[in-house]
Design an enzyme around this catalytic site. Sequence first.
Site: not given
Lengths: 168, 886
Positions: A45-49
Amino acid sequence: MGQAFRKLFDAFFGNTEMRFMKLVGFNVEKVQYKNVIFTVWDVGGQEKLRPLWRHYFNNTDGLIYVVDSLDRERIGKARQEFQAIINDPFMLNSVILVFANKQDLKGAMTPLEVCEGLGLFELKNRKWHIQGTCALKGDGLYEGLDWLSSTLKEVRAAGYSSVGTSSF
Amino acid sequence: MAQPLIKKDDDRDDEAEYSPFLGIEKGAVLQEARVFNDPQLDPRRCSQVITKLLYLLNQGETFTKIEATEVFFAVTKLFQSKDTGLRRMVYLMIKELSPSADEVIIVTSSLMKDMNSKTDMYRANAIRVLCRITDGTLLTQIERYLKQAIVDKNPVVASAALVSGIHLLQTNPEIVKRWSNEVQEAVQSRAALVQFHALALLHQIRQNDRLAVSKLVSNLTRGTVRSPLAQCLLIRYISQVIRESGSTQTGDRPFYDYLEGCLRHKAEMVIFEAARAITELSGVTSRELTPAITVLQLFLSSSKPVLRFAAVRTLNKVAMTHPMAVTNCNIDMESLISDQNRSIATLAITTLLKTGNESSVDRLMKQITNFMSDIADEFKIVVVEAIRSLCLKFPLKYRSLMNFLSNILREEGGFEYKKAIVDSIVILIRDIPDAKESGLLHLCEFIEDCEFTYLSTQILHFLGVEGPKTSDPSKYIRYIYNRVILENATVRASAVSTLAKFGAMVDSLKPRIFTLLRRCLFDSDDEVRDRATLYLEMLGGDGEIVETQKDVKEFLFGSLDVPLSNLETSLKNYEPSEEPFDINSVPKEVKSQPLAEKKAPNKKPTGLGAPATEPSSGIDAYEKLLSSIPEFSSFGKLFKSSAPVELTEAETEYAVNVVKHIFDGHVVFQYNCTNTIPEQLLENVTVIVDPSEAEEFAEVASRPLRSLPYDSPGQTFVAFQKPEGVPAVGKFSNILRFIVKEVDPSTGEAEEDGVEDEYQLEDLEIVAADYMLKVGVSNFRNAWETMGPDFEKVDEYGLGPRESLVEAVNAVINLLGMQPCEGTEVVPSNSRSHTCLLSGVFIGNVKVLVRLQFGLDSNREVAMKLAVRSADEAVSDTIHEIVASG
Ligand SMILES: Nc1nc2c(ncn2[C@@H]2O[C@H](COP(=O)(O)OP(=O)(O)OP(=O)(O)O)[C@@H](O)[C@H]2O)c(=O)[nH]1
Ligand SMILES: [Mg+2]
């Protein structure tokens, strides 16, 4: 915990070894539940993903969206991402299961609050369900999957389905 | 090496017939790759498609960003399959596609999972891929696993980690250096592969620490090294330690005993490595050499071609410095002359030529003659060079060697080979006086049937210098004059010069030469006629036979004393006029900037030698140039020429910049083009200009550039009509159009047929500032008063929020293109108000003065008061319009 349960659990929440790490990328597992074989794509769920999620939308029958019910501040952001996913042209036909997770913690939003937070009530022509869960113990997991498998059976008679999860 | 090469080609032909990859085509394969998205995967099918994709990539096919992204994400979906074969292909595919950092992160956790898998193959390959795609931050996260992997009991896994370490050392040395302990442990591994890779990595980690390398090497020479490959490495490191220790004393040379011991190793590669290391020791003695030569001699008669080749190549090198040490091998060498492998045979022969004595020369020459026709040109060149040096060593043998050279000169051969022979003959003629006459005749005979313009002209030049000094110069005239009759214009022109040289030096030949030169006056080529006219004039061909003057000889034989490329540029820039071309104006300094540097922004090619920094002299040159072109001669006086504006980025195939020439009713775009591809000749070069965003302009003329050879700039022009005296502005898009012809780099000759092609250039704009000349005044206040307030126009403008006043002031100066006066363009720091004075001449030769007053308010909003005085009311208004619409 039995073998089958262990596998299910890992598939949905990451295996023990990796659980302490942020998921960088995705993890894919096949699990069988009540005669339905799920191919579960757990996507980090990280932003860059997030911009990369869309590459996995095609052929998705069901979305499992895991929300951190304790995080009231970010429910708006969770809503934004959620709406973007379900309104993607490739996702219009997928059924939606929302896990309102961390129900074991004091101060957590109730499933109803999460429902409002995400804007589920405004959805038109979509099959959705919300389920309060505690991932640490596995509470609510089966109830959610029961709904998912029976709904998918309704939607199509085919035996294979794939499911994406995404968590907040 | 010619032989295996040729064989390989044959193999490839065979392969092509049976290749399973025949007819594979990118578009189709990309379609097939959709199977990766199927809900039910067919691993076999997917593997096949990946094989095809990998094949395409290996053939140099490129994918667009979009294609690559699509394939990459589709491939990642194959992680759902548990098929090990397919997984392996997935790893390969990720490595080959090497997606961008923001995309590749999607496979990180899957690879990390595989890196900890129970399947060895997953672990090894996942490590290789992860290390390929990792960045510093991720590396610290997985470092723990990599260290573990280095000492993994599976050798494939350990090797993967070690090799990855070698790659990562380039980008993240601090991290890899922390693995020393594990790597050291791996050096002791029982697995040969692991030991080899571990040693390589350990050495690289320590390579900058001489003491540490020396210690590593000493330790290993005392222990046992299991892997022959590792031992070869060790021998190389030892050589390095010996070199750096600087010890050349015999007896106590460190590690010599170890190297000698390696000569008795059971692995041939170790023996060879040690032998070679010994032969390369600096100041090696014959005693040290002997054991190494002995093992190499044994290899000469080995049944393995690779050993024979390795040995003969090493001995060939030794023969240059220690010919005596190699003579022992001469018998074995001679039998190698008939070796099937022609690389071996060539090396054997050239070694023998180096070690042989005078008495063996004739015998060797015979053997060489027999085998010359079997070998490729590149080896023939090696032989020719060996013979050249042999000749200089044994001058008495020149006859048979010259014979040999003239014989092979007659046979088939490519340019480089023929050039090597001609060069050799020329050197023999220069160095061995007895060889001169026969050598010159051989060359004469050669040019009677020579397909290489370059060689013909070189030989003609050489003949002109050497021929007149021989006992009977007249016998060369026939060969030279035949060139005038039979050859292309370039060779004809050379032949004319050579004839003139004979005429200048040999008085008795003068009448004949004059007759021949007069015939050349009717040649179809300008250059040939020009030269003939010039020489006849100089040598007095219209009058009596007199002795040639000293300055004429100097002109004919002396050097021009200027770099040829400079002369060429100057000549190109010279415009035919009353004034003759002055060779003293050609710069003498050699410009040796590489092409890339020439294109650097601070050294823009300004074309026609008009330096951008000196507009006054520049505009003169431009004016001359433009008025010489008939189509533009009616445009009147040139008002302004802009500085060159680049229309291409640095390092592109074609470098183009444009100079905007402004006339009263016209503009001319001068495109300065440079072709930076040696293999191309461009012809009929034009720029197609689209003025659809420049409504007031209409194209009236275009002047193409006939030919644009490599690295020799040329110009093409396009002219537009515009309303007279009006500062019309607009935007033009440009496409370079030309016919491109392939050029053979070895001969410099272009192919007959070309193809039409286009090349997109940047857009170019005509702005208001193009109509303004920067002309300063020495005393602004005086000028302002003198001009008077008749046509003064004043108005106020808001320039909006700005970073600073400096920014606002510069913006307005650039917009108007005027000359700042009295240093008022400099804004003191932190000032909140400023006055700037500008002067210039507007199109129509109208003097303009401008006073700008700037103020900055508390919200960083800039306000400006603009006062204009000029000799024409309309112009004063125009200035305001420019500012208002800027
Ligand atoms: N108390 C409590 N903690 C939980 C529960 N579910 C997850 N956690 C904790 O929340 C943290 C994050 O859990 P993850 O499953 O890694 O979160 P994620 O959303 O999958 O994160 P990414 O994989 O990076 O997208 C861990 O420390 C879990 O122990 C729950 O139901 N109750
Ligand atoms: Mg997760």
